[in-house]
Scaffold this motif. Structure first.
Motif, PDB file in Angstrom:
ATOM      1  N   ARG A 214      15.960  28.609 -10.011  1.00  0.00           N
ATOM      2  CA  ARG A 214      17.366  28.835 -10.331  1.00  0.00           C
ATOM      3  C   ARG A 214      17.594  29.245 -11.790  1.00  0.00           C
TER       4      ARG A 214
ATOM      5  N   VAL B 282      18.131  34.457  -8.930  1.00  0.00           N
ATOM      6  CA  VAL B 282      19.577  34.361  -9.180  1.00  0.00           C
ATOM      7  C   VAL B 282      20.197  35.750  -9.198  1.00  0.00           C
ATOM      8  N   HIS B 283      19.525  36.697  -9.846  1.00  0.00           N
ATOM      9  CA  HIS B 283      20.066  38.062  -9.844  1.00  0.00           C
ATOM     10  C   HIS B 283      20.154  38.612  -8.421  1.00  0.00           C
TER      11      HIS B 283
ATOM     12  N   SER C 130      22.925  37.176  -6.398  1.00  0.00           N
ATOM     13  CA  SER C 130      24.236  37.524  -6.961  1.00  0.00           C
ATOM     14  C   SER C 130      24.724  38.862  -6.430  1.00  0.00           C
ATOM     15  N   GLN C 131      23.812  39.657  -5.867  1.00  0.00           N
ATOM     16  CA  GLN C 131      24.156  41.015  -5.437  1.00  0.00           C
ATOM     17  C   GLN C 131      24.460  41.134  -3.946  1.00  0.00           C
TER      18      GLN C 131
ATOM     19  N   ASP D 149      29.240  31.243 -12.640  1.00  0.00           N
ATOM     20  CA  ASP D 149      29.779  32.513 -13.151  1.00  0.00           C
ATOM     21  C   ASP D 149      28.931  33.699 -12.701  1.00  0.00           C
ATOM     22  N   LYS D 150      27.632  33.504 -12.659  1.00  0.00           N
ATOM     23  CA  LYS D 150      26.724  34.588 -12.269  1.00  0.00           C
ATOM     24  C   LYS D 150      26.767  34.843 -10.757  1.00  0.00           C
ATOM     25  N   LEU D 151      26.799  33.768  -9.966  1.00  0.00           N
ATOM     26  CA  LEU D 151      26.667  33.895  -8.516  1.00  0.00           C
ATOM     27  C   LEU D 151      27.998  34.079  -7.797  1.00  0.00           C
ATOM     28  N   ASP D 152      29.076  33.606  -8.396  1.00  0.00           N
ATOM     29  CA  ASP D 152      30.391  33.687  -7.748  1.00  0.00           C
ATOM     30  C   ASP D 152      31.479  34.014  -8.771  1.00  0.00           C
ATOM     31  N   PRO D 153      31.355  35.161  -9.436  1.00  0.00           N
ATOM     32  CA  PRO D 153      32.311  35.483 -10.516  1.00  0.00           C
ATOM     33  C   PRO D 153      33.746  35.620 -10.032  1.00  0.00           C
TER      34      PRO D 153
ATOM     35  N   ARG E 237      32.025  31.221  -0.666  1.00  0.00           N
ATOM     36  CA  ARG E 237      30.887  32.021  -1.130  1.00  0.00           C
ATOM     37  C   ARG E 237      29.714  31.141  -1.592  1.00  0.00           C
ATOM     38  N   LEU E 238      30.010  30.107  -2.394  1.00  0.00           N
ATOM     39  CA  LEU E 238      28.952  29.358  -3.056  1.00  0.00           C
ATOM     40  C   LEU E 238      28.945  27.892  -2.627  1.00  0.00           C
TER      41      LEU E 238
END
Length: 449
Positions: free
Chosen positions: A271, A278-279, A282-283, A306-310, A316-317
């Motif tokens: 993580r 994580v990248h 995130s996409q 913030d990165k995974l669910d901006p 979603r998360l």
């Protein structure tokens, strides 16, 4: 560059980042050939199904439903038989019925199935005596037998994993849509559980369910709507060489979906905020999970959110906490309060298995049922203190009568572990222990409401 190419170009930036927990494939050209074959295969799941799960998880985040996520620590190709798949599905359906009735709460059912074939390891190698070989990384990578041939990373296993996942999904859909999930049948199985003298404390709830089902039948209830149920699949998105060929652009939404499963999660070991896993997740537009261990800080979690669910998309998360029974009451409340302070409402789930591992004097990796339940109770206590929603449980379990975890109503002891210890990785709750956990979680949920 068109829109699709732009999506994949952004996704593929993961290749320039540190990719932890990956095998060393001996032949890069063979890997690329297998990946091309995988990319030409039909998707295992569909974008619309993943969206449906995300909608249901949004209800979980609001306390309108409860998430039950469970299955093998690591699936094996050999155990992907009709009987074993049926028994795992059956166990989850039974647990869901207990939770639904006991807590008057809809249950979202997600199996660690049809893709949980890769495992992170603490070491790249394993030594027995004077022999050192590559560690077993799950059937998607290599074999468990301690020989050089078995432990060599084999790219053909990626294709085999796809086909075993496809056949597993086919059976899951048949079971959950073809009458196997009929409320009356599931209820009858639970009665058998309560008939065990060790489970006398649960008999009352089982008898309540019995009366309710008979009352509905006497009133002429339409059971046709209760003969099928939604059932989703999930696995840790660990082996990116497998996930990438199965990631597709949905023609309906124009978004990327990882079609290997409805729900993917990032493990505690991968993580890293700036890491490849994580990248990658995130996409994609799937609902995703993130394991959060006892070393995580509020800042770690907020930056990962913030990165995974901006966009703070409901459902979603999912944050899956795995603290250990001795640490959850100390660590989790601050994280819950910190996330809540920022107005973030993820799905909160407890994984009470991974923080509670022990090794017996005879060398067996195991867990105590009491420790598992202690962590679940600590999870509920922390949420009560923070004023947040305890959304679900994530457990390693099997539908078989194995002896891998100590305790429970059957009172499995260290000597009993040796009789049916079958897991190749981590110990799982057996069928009876899984139902016992469901009854106790139902009591905790009932107290919340």
């Amino acid at each position: 560059m068109n829109a699709q190419e732009q999506l994949f170009a952004e996704l593929d930036k993961y290749k320039n980042l540190e990719i932890k927990q990956q095998p060393q494939w001996p032949d890069k050209s063979a890997l690329e050939k297998v990946q091309r074959e995988l990319a030409a295969q039909p998707p295992l799941v569909f974008a619309g199904e993943a969206d449906q799960l995300r909608t249901q998880l949004a209800d979980v985040a609001q306390g309108k439903a409860f998430l039950l996520q469970g299955g093998d620590c690591a699936e094996t190709f050999a155990d992907a038989t009709a009987d074993k798949i049926r028994d795992r599905v059956k166990t989850l359906l039974q647990m869901a019925l207990v939770l639904t009735y006991g807590a008057s709460t809809p249950v979202v059912k997600v199996g660690r199935m049809a893709g949980q074939f890769a495992k992170p390891r603490s070491s790249n190698t394993e030594t027995r005596g004077e022999v050192t070989l590559p560690a077993y990384r799950g059937d998607l990578v290599n074999g468990y037998d301690f020989t050089p041939e078995s432990r060599a990373a084999d790219v053909s296993r990626l294709l085999q994993g796809y086909h075993v996942s496809a056949s597993t999904l086919n059976l899951i859909r048949a079971f959950t849509q073809g009458g196997f999930a009929d409320l009356r049948a599931v209820h009858e199985w639970n009665r058998g559980f309560a008939d065990n003298p060790a489970n006398a404390r649960y008999r009352e709830l089982t008898e309540e369910i019995d009366r309710a089902v008979r009352f509905m039948a006497a009133c002429g209830a339409d059971f046709s709507e209760l003969t099928r149920t939604d059932f989703f699949t999930a696995h840790e998105a660990l082996l990116l060489d497998y996930e990438r060929p199965l990631t597709r652009v949905d023609s309906r939404t124009g978004k990327l979906y990882d079609t290997a499963a409805h729900f993917l999660w990032i493990g505690e070991r991968t993580r890293d905020l700036d890491g490849a896993h994580v990248h990658y997740l995130s996409q994609v537009a799937n609902p995703i999970g993130l394991k959060v261990g006892p070393t995580a800080t509020v800042d770690d979690v907020l930056r990962l959110v913030d990165k995974l669910d901006p966009e703070r998309q409901p459902g979603r998360l999912t944050l899956i906490t795995r603290m250990g029974a001795g640490k959850i009451r100390e660590v989790l409340p601050n994280i819950l309060k910190g996330v809540k302070k920022e107005g973030i409402e993820p799905v909160w789930v407890t994984d009470p298995m991974h923080g509670n591992g022990i090794t017996t004097s005879t060398g067996y990796k195991t867990r105590r049922f009491d420790d598992v339940m202690n962590e679940v109770e600590g999870f509920f206590e922390a949420h009560r203190e923070a004023g947040t929603v305890p959304g679900g449980v994530h457990v390693e379990l099997t539908g078989d009568d194995v002896t891998e975890c100590l305790g429970g109503a059957e009172n499995i002891d260290e000597a009993t572990l040796e009789t049916r210890y079958e897991s190749l990785c981590d110990p799982r709750l057996n069928h009876m222990q899984s139902l016992e956990l469901a009854f106790q979680v139902a009591e905790l949920l009932k107290a919340e409401h």
